[in-house]
Design a protein around this motif. Sequence first.
Motif, PDB file in Angstrom:
ATOM      1  N   VAL A 222      49.853 -60.600  56.776  1.00 25.72           N
ATOM      2  CA  VAL A 222      50.344 -60.639  58.152  1.00 25.72           C
ATOM      3  C   VAL A 222      51.875 -60.603  58.161  1.00 25.72           C
ATOM      4  O   VAL A 222      52.521 -61.419  57.497  1.00 25.72           O
ATOM      5  CB  VAL A 222      49.838 -61.911  58.867  1.00 25.72           C
ATOM      6  CG1 VAL A 222      50.278 -61.902  60.327  1.00 25.72           C
ATOM      7  CG2 VAL A 222      48.314 -62.001  58.785  1.00 25.72           C
ATOM      8  N   ASP A 223      52.443 -59.651  58.911  1.00 28.47           N
ATOM      9  CA  ASP A 223      53.893 -59.488  58.991  1.00 28.47           C
ATOM     10  C   ASP A 223      54.328 -59.312  60.439  1.00 28.47           C
ATOM     11  O   ASP A 223      53.583 -58.750  61.259  1.00 28.47           O
ATOM     12  CB  ASP A 223      54.344 -58.247  58.203  1.00 28.47           C
ATOM     13  CG  ASP A 223      54.274 -58.455  56.708  1.00 28.47           C
ATOM     14  OD1 ASP A 223      54.961 -59.354  56.204  1.00 28.47           O
ATOM     15  OD2 ASP A 223      53.527 -57.708  56.048  1.00 28.47           O
ATOM     16  N   HIS A 224      55.545 -59.759  60.739  1.00 25.42           N
ATOM     17  CA  HIS A 224      56.159 -59.438  62.017  1.00 25.42           C
ATOM     18  C   HIS A 224      56.739 -58.031  61.947  1.00 25.42           C
ATOM     19  O   HIS A 224      57.179 -57.590  60.886  1.00 25.42           O
ATOM     20  CB  HIS A 224      57.294 -60.411  62.346  1.00 25.42           C
ATOM     21  CG  HIS A 224      56.816 -61.800  62.642  1.00 25.42           C
ATOM     22  ND1 HIS A 224      57.277 -62.904  61.980  1.00 25.42           N
ATOM     23  CD2 HIS A 224      55.902 -62.249  63.535  1.00 25.42           C
ATOM     24  CE1 HIS A 224      56.682 -63.988  62.455  1.00 25.42           C
ATOM     25  NE2 HIS A 224      55.842 -63.622  63.396  1.00 25.42           N
TER      26      HIS A 224
ATOM     27  N   ARG B 101      46.329 -65.234  61.515  1.00 19.51           N
ATOM     28  CA  ARG B 101      45.471 -64.961  60.353  1.00 19.51           C
ATOM     29  C   ARG B 101      44.180 -65.770  60.407  1.00 19.51           C
ATOM     30  O   ARG B 101      43.090 -65.238  60.199  1.00 19.51           O
ATOM     31  CB  ARG B 101      46.217 -65.277  59.056  1.00 19.51           C
ATOM     32  CG  ARG B 101      45.312 -65.171  57.818  1.00 19.51           C
ATOM     33  CD  ARG B 101      45.992 -65.633  56.562  1.00 19.51           C
ATOM     34  NE  ARG B 101      46.513 -66.979  56.647  1.00 19.51           N
ATOM     35  CZ  ARG B 101      45.759 -68.074  56.589  1.00 19.51           C
ATOM     36  NH1 ARG B 101      44.450 -67.992  56.490  1.00 19.51           N
ATOM     37  NH2 ARG B 101      46.331 -69.272  56.654  1.00 19.51           N
TER      38      ARG B 101
ATOM     39  N   THR C 219      56.458 -65.200  57.562  1.00 25.40           N
ATOM     40  CA  THR C 219      56.181 -63.847  58.043  1.00 25.40           C
ATOM     41  C   THR C 219      54.946 -63.237  57.421  1.00 25.40           C
ATOM     42  O   THR C 219      54.531 -62.162  57.794  1.00 25.40           O
ATOM     43  CB  THR C 219      57.370 -62.921  57.759  1.00 25.40           C
ATOM     44  OG1 THR C 219      57.650 -62.932  56.369  1.00 25.40           O
ATOM     45  CG2 THR C 219      58.593 -63.357  58.525  1.00 25.40           C
ATOM     46  N   ARG C 220      54.357 -63.920  56.499  1.00 27.30           N
ATOM     47  CA  ARG C 220      53.159 -63.326  55.861  1.00 27.30           C
ATOM     48  C   ARG C 220      52.100 -64.385  55.704  1.00 27.30           C
ATOM     49  O   ARG C 220      52.368 -65.453  55.188  1.00 27.30           O
ATOM     50  CB  ARG C 220      53.525 -62.725  54.509  1.00 27.30           C
ATOM     51  CG  ARG C 220      52.368 -62.016  53.837  1.00 27.30           C
ATOM     52  CD  ARG C 220      52.846 -61.180  52.676  1.00 27.30           C
ATOM     53  NE  ARG C 220      53.718 -60.104  53.138  1.00 27.30           N
ATOM     54  CZ  ARG C 220      54.344 -59.273  52.318  1.00 27.30           C
ATOM     55  NH1 ARG C 220      54.213 -59.402  51.024  1.00 27.30           N
ATOM     56  NH2 ARG C 220      55.108 -58.332  52.804  1.00 27.30           N
ATOM     57  N   GLY C 221      50.866 -64.059  56.122  1.00 23.35           N
ATOM     58  CA  GLY C 221      49.767 -65.023  56.040  1.00 23.35           C
ATOM     59  C   GLY C 221      48.968 -64.823  54.787  1.00 23.35           C
ATOM     60  O   GLY C 221      48.863 -63.722  54.268  1.00 23.35           O
TER      61      GLY C 221
ATOM     62  N   CYS D 207      52.141 -66.409  62.497  1.00 26.09           N
ATOM     63  CA  CYS D 207      51.351 -65.621  61.546  1.00 26.09           C
ATOM     64  C   CYS D 207      50.131 -66.381  61.030  1.00 26.09           C
ATOM     65  O   CYS D 207      49.040 -65.823  60.907  1.00 26.09           O
ATOM     66  CB  CYS D 207      52.223 -65.191  60.363  1.00 26.09           C
ATOM     67  SG  CYS D 207      53.401 -63.886  60.768  1.00 26.09           S
TER      68      CYS D 207
END
Length: 333
Positions: free
Chosen positions: A303-305, A283, A10-12, A279
């Motif tokens: 980067v998050d959903h 990114r 969920t995070r780039g 993600c």
Amino acid sequence: MSGDHGPDQTRGGGHSHGHGHGHGHALSADADRRYLLGALALILGYMAVEVVAGVVANSIALISDAAHMLTDASAIALALIAMRIAARPAKGAYTFGYKRAEILSAQINGVTLLLLVAYFVYEGVRRLLEPPEVHGPIVVVTAVAGIAVNALAAWLLSRANRRSLNVEGAFQHVLNDMYAFIATAVAGLVVWLTGFRQADTIAALVVAALMLKAGWGLLRDSGRVLLQAAPSDLDPDEIGRVLAADADVEEIHDLHVWTVTSGYPTLSAHVIVARGSDCHRVRTRLADLLHERFAIGHTTLQVDHGIPGLDRHCEDPHGPRHSDPLRSPYGDP
């Protein structure tokens, strides 16, 4: 704001493009140092000649030019010192290394110019009221030789990397000094042919005006870097709109654009993407876009959903939110 959050991705992480910091960069830095050393030798040698000529001719214009040449020499010496300091690797608390040493050098050069402006304006006004005897022929010969010396020094500095505020500051010092010598040569000719002694003082005031312009420019540009303003050629709102236009992006916020040092633009942002989007792929795509369109190679994208306005990812988001008004009910603020 980088790295993965686990298997859900969920995070780039941050993404950077190289800028040739290797062997080629070292060769370029060595060449820059040679150009600066050559210009420094020219300036110091002729400055000594000009001090003697200014005293003999009793010319405030020549003495002001000599003082300007002293600031030229100081600017080049500071540039050389700052280049060496800035080349030190990042370690410990200095995670960016010492790259901003050159910005401090530019600040010092700008302040020095403004202090000299104050002195020469004071001395010039005094001499306008009580003009001393000035030896025009000495002023003319010395100034013409000074034009040639400064032109050669300016040419050497122009061959160095002028994207650096540090080198640009030294170049502006020398270039303004060349213009000042032209004004001094004209003043010496007027004194010689007409006996109008105030011409020498008027030339000194012209020199002061040139120094004021260069000094203020250096303080303004280096001040933007120290205050972490966005580079003057980049508009953060435009960047936010471009990023938000990506098909997978729901919102951009916490967008920061600043300059670590000359030619080193940096960006960080929080990116909210649609659920189901990849993600890492988003990114990478945004980082490539920033590099190709805006020449920003040092980026950190978190980067998050989520759904903008519903899923809280930041306790205190900074700056405006950017979203595509055609896809988002919120639109740009």
